[in-house]
Design a protein around this motif. Sequence first.
Motif, PDB file in Angstrom:
ATOM      1  N   GLU A  98      -4.664 -42.423 107.730  1.00  9.80           N
ATOM      2  CA  GLU A  98      -5.646 -43.506 107.864  1.00  9.80           C
ATOM      3  C   GLU A  98      -5.451 -44.567 106.788  1.00  9.80           C
ATOM      4  OE1 GLU A  98      -9.361 -41.495 107.673  1.00  9.80           O
ATOM      5  OE2 GLU A  98      -9.233 -40.733 109.742  1.00  9.80           O
ATOM      6  N   ARG A  99      -4.922 -44.146 105.649  1.00 11.60           N
ATOM      7  CA  ARG A  99      -4.669 -45.065 104.536  1.00 11.60           C
ATOM      8  C   ARG A  99      -3.229 -45.553 104.515  1.00 11.60           C
ATOM      9  NH1 ARG A  99      -8.551 -41.564 103.572  1.00 11.60           N
ATOM     10  NH2 ARG A  99     -10.320 -42.053 102.205  1.00 11.60           N
ATOM     11  N   ALA A 100      -2.507 -45.324 105.603  1.00 11.41           N
ATOM     12  CA  ALA A 100      -1.108 -45.758 105.742  1.00 11.41           C
ATOM     13  C   ALA A 100      -0.225 -45.177 104.641  1.00 11.41           C
ATOM     14  CB  ALA A 100      -1.015 -47.284 105.763  1.00 11.41           C
ATOM     15  N   ILE A 101      -0.534 -43.970 104.202  1.00 11.84           N
ATOM     16  CA  ILE A 101       0.302 -43.266 103.230  1.00 11.84           C
ATOM     17  C   ILE A 101       1.318 -42.448 104.022  1.00 11.84           C
ATOM     18  CG2 ILE A 101       0.355 -41.532 101.397  1.00 11.84           C
ATOM     19  CD1 ILE A 101      -2.549 -42.374 100.727  1.00 11.84           C
ATOM     20  N   GLY A 102       2.555 -42.868 103.956  1.00 13.66           N
ATOM     21  CA  GLY A 102       3.579 -42.256 104.799  1.00 13.66           C
ATOM     22  C   GLY A 102       4.395 -41.167 104.150  1.00 13.66           C
ATOM     23  N   LEU A 103       3.934 -40.615 103.025  1.00 14.43           N
ATOM     24  CA  LEU A 103       4.681 -39.549 102.362  1.00 14.43           C
ATOM     25  C   LEU A 103       4.812 -38.335 103.281  1.00 14.43           C
ATOM     26  CD1 LEU A 103       3.056 -39.586  98.787  1.00 14.43           C
ATOM     27  CD2 LEU A 103       5.226 -40.600  99.496  1.00 14.43           C
ATOM     28  N   PRO A 104       5.948 -37.656 103.243  1.00 16.49           N
ATOM     29  CA  PRO A 104       6.089 -36.433 104.038  1.00 16.49           C
ATOM     30  C   PRO A 104       5.067 -35.394 103.606  1.00 16.49           C
ATOM     31  CG  PRO A 104       8.211 -37.171 103.190  1.00 16.49           C
ATOM     32  CD  PRO A 104       7.167 -37.980 102.491  1.00 16.49           C
ATOM     33  N   VAL A 105       4.519 -34.672 104.577  1.00 10.55           N
ATOM     34  CA  VAL A 105       3.500 -33.656 104.311  1.00 10.55           C
ATOM     35  C   VAL A 105       3.984 -32.308 104.833  1.00 10.55           C
ATOM     36  CG1 VAL A 105       1.118 -32.933 104.703  1.00 10.55           C
ATOM     37  CG2 VAL A 105       1.675 -35.375 104.517  1.00 10.55           C
ATOM     38  N   SER A 106       3.910 -31.301 103.969  1.00  8.34           N
ATOM     39  CA  SER A 106       4.217 -29.938 104.385  1.00  8.34           C
ATOM     40  C   SER A 106       2.990 -29.070 104.184  1.00  8.34           C
ATOM     41  CB  SER A 106       5.401 -29.378 103.574  1.00  8.34           C
ATOM     42  OG  SER A 106       5.078 -29.313 102.188  1.00  8.34           O
ATOM     43  N   ALA A 107       2.972 -27.931 104.864  1.00  8.09           N
ATOM     44  CA  ALA A 107       1.871 -26.980 104.693  1.00  8.09           C
ATOM     45  C   ALA A 107       2.414 -25.571 104.862  1.00  8.09           C
ATOM     46  CB  ALA A 107       0.753 -27.242 105.693  1.00  8.09           C
ATOM     47  N   THR A 108       1.880 -24.660 104.075  1.00 10.83           N
ATOM     48  CA  THR A 108       2.288 -23.267 104.167  1.00 10.83           C
ATOM     49  C   THR A 108       1.465 -22.546 105.233  1.00 10.83           C
ATOM     50  OG1 THR A 108       0.690 -22.520 102.522  1.00 10.83           O
ATOM     51  CG2 THR A 108       2.832 -23.262 101.710  1.00 10.83           C
ATOM     52  N   ILE A 109       1.982 -21.409 105.686  1.00  9.01           N
ATOM     53  CA  ILE A 109       1.245 -20.614 106.682  1.00  9.01           C
ATOM     54  C   ILE A 109       0.472 -19.476 106.038  1.00  9.01           C
ATOM     55  CG2 ILE A 109       2.950 -21.163 108.468  1.00  9.01           C
ATOM     56  CD1 ILE A 109       3.863 -18.166 108.179  1.00  9.01           C
ATOM     57  N   GLY A 110       0.662 -19.257 104.733  1.00  6.96           N
ATOM     58  CA  GLY A 110       0.061 -18.109 104.080  1.00  6.96           C
ATOM     59  C   GLY A 110       1.110 -17.049 103.799  1.00  6.96           C
ATOM     60  N   ASP A 111       0.755 -16.068 103.005  1.00  4.99           N
ATOM     61  CA  ASP A 111       1.680 -14.993 102.635  1.00  4.99           C
ATOM     62  C   ASP A 111       1.667 -13.901 103.703  1.00  4.99           C
ATOM     63  OD1 ASP A 111       2.723 -15.923 100.131  1.00  4.99           O
ATOM     64  OD2 ASP A 111       0.760 -15.541  99.254  1.00  4.99           O
ATOM     65  N   LEU A 112       2.623 -13.962 104.613  1.00  6.11           N
ATOM     66  CA  LEU A 112       2.746 -12.969 105.678  1.00  6.11           C
ATOM     67  C   LEU A 112       4.047 -12.199 105.505  1.00  6.11           C
ATOM     68  CD1 LEU A 112       1.550 -15.086 108.741  1.00  6.11           C
ATOM     69  CD2 LEU A 112       0.251 -13.384 107.467  1.00  6.11           C
ATOM     70  N   GLY A 113       4.006 -10.890 105.729  1.00  7.30           N
ATOM     71  CA  GLY A 113       5.182 -10.049 105.568  1.00  7.30           C
ATOM     72  C   GLY A 113       6.195 -10.222 106.682  1.00  7.30           C
ATOM     73  N   MET A 114       7.423  -9.790 106.426  1.00 10.24           N
ATOM     74  CA  MET A 114       8.504  -9.937 107.391  1.00 10.24           C
ATOM     75  C   MET A 114       8.336  -9.028 108.616  1.00 10.24           C
ATOM     76  SD  MET A 114      10.415 -12.356 106.082  1.00 10.24           S
ATOM     77  CE  MET A 114       8.754 -13.037 105.862  1.00 10.24           C
TER      78      MET A 114
END
Length: 238
Positions: free
Chosen positions: A52-68
């Motif tokens: 909304e503020r025209a901030i175009g930085l790449p954004v990542s997000a984690t899924i949490g600590d899940l086991g293999m």
Amino acid sequence: MTRLLVSVRDVPEALLAAGGGADFIDLKEPRDGALGGLALETIAAVVAALRERAIGLPVSATIGDLGMDQLAAILARVQAVAACGVDYVKVGIERAPGAGAVLDALATCGPAVVPVFIADRGLDAALLRRACDSSFPALMVDTADKLAGSLFDVMALPDLQRFVDTVRSSGALAGVAGALRLPHLPALARLQPDFAGFRTAVCSGSRSGALDRQRLQALAAQLHDTALAPVAVSVPVA
């Protein structure tokens, strides 16, 4: 130049990071482990506030600590986090049975996934090569136990250099993280990863404390300057 990835937990922190010199905005809950996941509503709210503020930085997000051994849960969470509008979804990869199957599934699941290799028990070279042979946009190395020292205490500098070189040779971006602080900047200057992740170094107190604008701005300035002018390593390397 090594770019600065800053981990944030909500809209105010994301906006502070964006205005303080971050090159990547990374969404996680530091109180819930190395890759603690945020509520989907929070992730979506941060993405919306930035755009909304025209901030175009790449954004990542984690899924949490899940086991293999939780492949179905991992894939479901990846899809849910990606639907919030982030550019990249980060998934921790432990040195454990099932990791290869997780990587194979992530490589073809649709969203842009960034596998994060957990280095506390060392890196599996075959597993890394398997990831490099896939189509991931980036690969990271990080630590799980933030109280046991930094990434440079867990991995020797030559091993980290091999990680960066191996990932780069595959065409993916190479990222590092793991209790990194200002004294580690000379070592990062030698490694020259594409990006480095920080949380504790830009907080008041512990990594679960509030983001500090002054610390963030100082780190951003020094990281970018140091990356351009490598100097001798001044931190102990295990």
